[in-house]
Write a protein that holds these residues in place. Structure first.
Motif, PDB file in Angstrom:
ATOM      1  N   UNK A  90     -15.519 -99.359  43.946  1.00  0.00           N
ATOM      2  CA  UNK A  90     -16.014 -98.643  44.358  1.00  0.00           C
ATOM      3  C   UNK A  90     -16.334 -97.720  43.553  1.00  0.00           C
ATOM      4  N   UNK A  91     -16.679 -98.092  42.667  1.00  0.00           N
ATOM      5  CA  UNK A  91     -17.441 -96.981  41.909  1.00  0.00           C
ATOM      6  C   UNK A  91     -18.601 -98.122  40.474  1.00  0.00           C
ATOM      7  N   UNK A  92     -20.433 -97.296  41.423  1.00  0.00           N
ATOM      8  CA  UNK A  92     -21.482 -98.537  40.520  1.00  0.00           C
ATOM      9  C   UNK A  92     -20.939 -98.362  39.082  1.00  0.00           C
ATOM     10  N   UNK A  93     -20.869 -99.844  38.939  1.00  0.00           N
ATOM     11  CA  UNK A  93     -20.862 -99.681  36.698  1.00  0.00           C
ATOM     12  C   UNK A  93     -19.731 -99.110  36.657  1.00  0.00           C
ATOM     13  N   UNK A  94     -18.487 -99.175  37.007  1.00  0.00           N
ATOM     14  CA  UNK A  94     -17.540 -98.933  36.676  1.00  0.00           C
ATOM     15  C   UNK A  94     -17.049-100.214  35.763  1.00  0.00           C
ATOM     16  N   UNK A  95     -17.066-101.343  36.156  1.00  0.00           N
ATOM     17  CA  UNK A  95     -17.194-102.175  35.427  1.00  0.00           C
ATOM     18  C   UNK A  95     -18.401-103.200  34.630  1.00  0.00           C
ATOM     19  N   UNK A 134     -33.658 -99.429  32.266  1.00  0.00           N
ATOM     20  CA  UNK A 134     -32.862-100.888  31.836  1.00  0.00           C
ATOM     21  C   UNK A 134     -31.564-100.729  32.438  1.00  0.00           C
ATOM     22  N   UNK A 135     -31.301-100.018  32.136  1.00  0.00           N
ATOM     23  CA  UNK A 135     -29.522 -99.580  32.478  1.00  0.00           C
ATOM     24  C   UNK A 135     -29.519 -99.289  33.452  1.00  0.00           C
ATOM     25  N   UNK A 136     -30.364 -98.869  34.249  1.00  0.00           N
ATOM     26  CA  UNK A 136     -29.848 -98.184  35.803  1.00  0.00           C
ATOM     27  C   UNK A 136     -29.880 -99.797  36.759  1.00  0.00           C
ATOM     28  N   UNK A 137     -30.584-100.597  35.774  1.00  0.00           N
ATOM     29  CA  UNK A 137     -30.786-102.098  37.187  1.00  0.00           C
ATOM     30  C   UNK A 137     -30.922-102.107  38.501  1.00  0.00           C
ATOM     31  N   UNK A 138     -32.477-101.570  38.445  1.00  0.00           N
ATOM     32  CA  UNK A 138     -32.669-100.909  40.038  1.00  0.00           C
ATOM     33  C   UNK A 138     -33.033-102.580  40.391  1.00  0.00           C
ATOM     34  N   UNK A 139     -31.975-102.875  41.565  1.00  0.00           N
ATOM     35  CA  UNK A 139     -32.064-103.958  42.482  1.00  0.00           C
ATOM     36  C   UNK A 139     -32.899-103.627  43.997  1.00  0.00           C
ATOM     37  N   UNK A 140     -34.061-103.750  44.607  1.00  0.00           N
ATOM     38  CA  UNK A 140     -35.159-102.871  45.624  1.00  0.00           C
ATOM     39  C   UNK A 140     -34.864-101.607  45.241  1.00  0.00           C
ATOM     40  N   UNK A 141     -34.848-100.969  46.250  1.00  0.00           N
ATOM     41  CA  UNK A 141     -34.371 -99.880  46.038  1.00  0.00           C
ATOM     42  C   UNK A 141     -32.910 -98.871  45.816  1.00  0.00           C
ATOM     43  N   UNK A 142     -32.212 -99.560  44.893  1.00  0.00           N
ATOM     44  CA  UNK A 142     -30.872 -99.114  44.699  1.00  0.00           C
ATOM     45  C   UNK A 142     -30.597 -99.510  43.268  1.00  0.00           C
ATOM     46  N   UNK A 147     -25.707-101.338  33.416  1.00  0.00           N
ATOM     47  CA  UNK A 147     -26.252-102.494  32.216  1.00  0.00           C
ATOM     48  C   UNK A 147     -26.577-101.658  31.448  1.00  0.00           C
ATOM     49  N   UNK A 148     -25.611-100.630  31.440  1.00  0.00           N
ATOM     50  CA  UNK A 148     -25.494 -99.046  30.092  1.00  0.00           C
ATOM     51  C   UNK A 148     -25.593 -99.979  28.917  1.00  0.00           C
ATOM     52  N   UNK A 149     -24.305-100.728  29.053  1.00  0.00           N
ATOM     53  CA  UNK A 149     -23.847-101.587  27.736  1.00  0.00           C
ATOM     54  C   UNK A 149     -24.079-102.469  27.507  1.00  0.00           C
ATOM     55  N   UNK A 472     -29.657 -89.224  28.273  1.00  0.00           N
ATOM     56  CA  UNK A 472     -29.296 -89.485  27.063  1.00  0.00           C
ATOM     57  C   UNK A 472     -29.442 -91.557  26.473  1.00  0.00           C
ATOM     58  N   UNK A 473     -29.690 -91.786  28.059  1.00  0.00           N
ATOM     59  CA  UNK A 473     -29.210 -93.085  28.332  1.00  0.00           C
ATOM     60  C   UNK A 473     -27.343 -93.533  28.430  1.00  0.00           C
ATOM     61  N   UNK A 474     -26.835 -92.441  28.638  1.00  0.00           N
ATOM     62  CA  UNK A 474     -25.304 -92.304  28.506  1.00  0.00           C
ATOM     63  C   UNK A 474     -24.865 -92.224  29.990  1.00  0.00           C
ATOM     64  N   UNK A 475     -24.158 -93.126  30.237  1.00  0.00           N
ATOM     65  CA  UNK A 475     -23.421 -93.997  31.471  1.00  0.00           C
ATOM     66  C   UNK A 475     -23.441 -92.444  32.523  1.00  0.00           C
ATOM     67  N   UNK A 476     -24.388 -92.791  33.876  1.00  0.00           N
ATOM     68  CA  UNK A 476     -23.471 -92.160  34.584  1.00  0.00           C
ATOM     69  C   UNK A 476     -23.381 -93.258  35.575  1.00  0.00           C
ATOM     70  N   UNK A 477     -23.051 -93.100  36.908  1.00  0.00           N
ATOM     71  CA  UNK A 477     -22.526 -93.772  38.182  1.00  0.00           C
ATOM     72  C   UNK A 477     -22.611 -94.042  39.715  1.00  0.00           C
TER      73      UNK A 477
END
Length: 655
Positions: A90-95, A134-142, A147-149, A472-477
């Motif tokens: 349930x955590x966006x981008x954890x995987x 690119x790291x945020x990987x926006x699809x539509x409005x979310x 895609x951080x890594x 800084x381009x570091x991951x945030x979920x």
């Protein structure tokens, strides 16, 4: 606010009212006193709360650090919306999708780095506008935040194996610190207010943030007035500002008889030859001038150009009749600093100045009407001036707004605790920017500034905001709100979360607030506190908003300090009971860290989570804490293998 933690059993550090603070027993945690139950708070309307705040607080300090996402610094802080607040699924981008050493699909998870990795000193990852989008990987409005890594690895043909250095930088995007690396920041977050829903306002690197912190935008109004000033190609100067082009003021194109400084390394090359456009929209330095605004910009020799988009704003500001309010921007290296004399391993000019000055971090320098007006440019000072002004009681007597920035060096003369010679040579900065700053030296600057404020005559009338200019381009979920886009559909804002701390004698204690905002929240707080006309409501900005909506078919083309929804003014961080006098203000000793904890870095003393009495939420939970086997936090510094690190105390939390 989050529930108050259980109090510890050890007495707090002893301190004289005006003397140095004695360090606490080294083996014991600190107590958390002055907790007020919710039932003790008086029922105040927002207007009453604001009225009390204006009576109590006259000095607002903004300690503005660099380049950290919320999860990278506070992702395991107890009670915050962090990396483990929800199950991984349930955590966006954890995987995060990734590539193994052979170029095959793999998965990367968040992981902790600490003293064993010299985690205070890390490389710098891609935080360009295009990179963050690119790291945020926006699809539509979310934004999927997944895609951080992979985005850090860059484009490559299918099956092409990434280089080791590319993999290590990509892995670095998923690393996070905790209180074993930055205990002074975690101590502040534990004692005062931590906001966990503040986003960087624009998707980009440092300069947009340093503009937004005084203007609540980085050029949307200017774009609406002058669509021809949009960048002609990616990477070109233009508005809105989404990159780190140098300011025109101080460049070879600046015609001012008294140009502002630049770091000597910025005097040549493509960036110097193609500086950013002068910014022409309203800022806090203009509204703070009040009825004096027209006079303060009246000596600008380039007024026809610099004031072209303020023709209606200036009369409106003057018409408020408000008395001028002081402000200053203190930035390391702007003038002679303690780190300048005898400096033989960094860039200096003929006078030995500006070695530590990061030119593109000085937000006011981008505005021609500030840079070219002596009455306004005189408010730009060096970092050392902050400490002398506090010690001498030389701040404006009526109060004001004061920004504080570090730089490439540190005025305290500290060196990293990491024994790697390359790190000790190259990571001397104190503004927290990965790649040249040491996180422990940087938090020491924050602690030293707060202690200087706390021990000054201004503490009883102060509020302090500690925040960061970009992620800084570091991951945030946490997916940010998508407020606006460029013509090509790329997201302009908001970007990933950044931390924000509120410190004041009238702040809540042990509070985690989830009010949503961005860099404009700091501007909004200044508007509220000093009763300024919000930038978004000024005539030229309102006109830009209408023009922007007509031309770009989207709202909020302008400052976010009013009219834009879901941007907190940070007022919930203040305790109504303290403001109303029903509870005592927090004393200076509660804010100032012990001197012994500031003058020597945690990597030298072993100061960590146990000593400040905070346990990260990942401790003892069997979570994926270990870095990947090939991880190196400084891929460009591999030639100097770290020597053995100081042993950690046996009492450190088991992981």
């Amino acid at each position: 606010p989050a529930p108050a933690p259980e109090p510890a059993t050890i007495a707090p550090p002893a301190a004289a009212a005006d003397g140095p603070i004695a360090p606490p027993p080294p083996a014991g945690p600190e107590v958390r006193p002055w907790v007020i139950a919710p039932s003790a708070e008086p029922a105040l309307t927002p207007e009453q709360l604001l009225g009390l705040l204006r009576r109590r607080v006259r000095y607002l300090f903004v300690l503005y650090q660099e380049n950290r996402s919320f999860d990278s610094l506070f992702g395991t802080f107890p009670g915050a919306d962090g990396l483990h607040a929800r199950p991984p699924a349930e955590t966006p981008g954890f995987d995060q999708p990734f590539l193994d050493a052979a170029g095959r699909p793999a998965v990367l998870h968040p992981f902790r780095i600490g003293p064993a990795e010299c985690a205070a000193d890390t490389g710098d990852v891609d935080h360009s506008h295009a990179g963050i989008v690119a790291k945020m990987d926006v699809v539509g409005d979310r934004a999927r935040m997944d895609r951080f890594a992979l985005a850090e690895l860059g484009r490559r043909s299918p099956g092409s194996p990434p280089t080791l250095a590319a993999r290590q930088l990509a892995e670095l995007t998923m690393a996070h610190l905790d209180c074993d690396t930055v205990p002074l920041l975690w101590r502040l977050a534990d004692r005062f207010v931590l906001f966990d829903r503040i986003f960087q306002q624009m998707t980009g690197p440092s300069t947009p943030g340093n503009l937004s912190i005084i203007a609540a935008q980085s050029g949307l109004t200017q774009l609406a007035h002058h669509p021809e000033q949009a960048p002609r190609a990616p990477g070109d100067p233009g508005v809105p500002v989404l990159d780190d082009h140098l300011p025109r003021a101080g460049s070879a194109l600046d015609r001012s008889p008294h140009p502002l400084p630049v770091n000597p390394r910025d005097r040549a090359g493509p960036r110097a030859e193609h500086p950013q456009l002068d910014q022409t929209y309203a800022t806090l330095p203009l509204t703070l001038a009040g009825r004096d605004a027209a006079r303060q910009v009246g000596e600008d020799p380039e007024a026809d150009e610099d004031l072209a988009d303020l023709r209606a704003d200036l009369p409106a500001i003057v018409a408020t009749g408000r008395a001028p309010i002081g402000w200053r921007w203190y930035q390391e290296g702007f003038d002679r600093e303690a780190s300048d004399p005898g400096d033989d391993d960094g860039p200096t000019d003929a006078a030995g100045l500006h070695a530590s000055y990061v030119t593109h971090h000085d937000g006011p320098q981008y505005f021609g009407y500030i840079a070219h007006s002596p009455a306004l440019a005189g408010n730009l000072r060096g970092l050392g001036d902050l400490f002398s002004d506090l010690a001498r009681g030389a701040l404006p007597p009526g109060g004001g707004l004061f920004y504080v920035k570090g730089g490439y060096r540190n005025v305290a003369g500290q060196r990293p605790a990491c024994p790697d010679p390359a790190v000790r040579r190259d990571f001397l900065g104190d503004d927290d920017h990965p790649g040249y700053s040491d996180a422990q030296i940087s938090e020491a600057l924050v602690a030293r500034a707060i202690a200087a404020i706390a021990r000054s005559r201004y503490w009883s009338e102060s509020a302090i905001v500690v925040t960061w200019d970009d992620s800084d381009g570091l991951y945030d979920h946490v997916p940010p709100p998508i407020r606006r886009r460029s013509d090509d559909g790329a997201v302009l804002g908001d970007g990933p979360r950044v931390p924000l701390l509120l410190v004041s004698p009238y702040a809540r204690v042990h509070a985690i607030l989830h009010d949503q905002g961005n860099h404009a929240s700091v501007v909004k707080l200044a508007d509220r506190l000093f009763d300024l006309p919000p930038l978004a409501t000024l005539p030229d900005e309102l006109r830009g908003r209408r023009e922007g909506e007509a031309r770009f078919h989207q709202p909020d083309m302008g400052p976010d300090d009013a009219l834009t929804r879901d941007v907190t003014d940070l007022l919930p961080g203040f305790d109504p009971a303290r403001l109303a006098g029903l509870a005592p203000p927090l004393p200076p000793t509660y804010a100032a860290a012990p001197d012994a904890w500031v003058e020597r870095l945690p990597g030298e003393t072993g100061l960590g989570c146990r000593e400040i009495g905070v346990t990260p939420v990942d401790v003892g939970r069997g979570l994926p804490l270990e870095p990947p086997a090939d991880f190196d936090p400084r891929p460009r510094y591999r030639a100097a293998a770290p020597a053995a690190l100081p042993a950690r105390g046996a009492a450190q939390p088991a992981r």
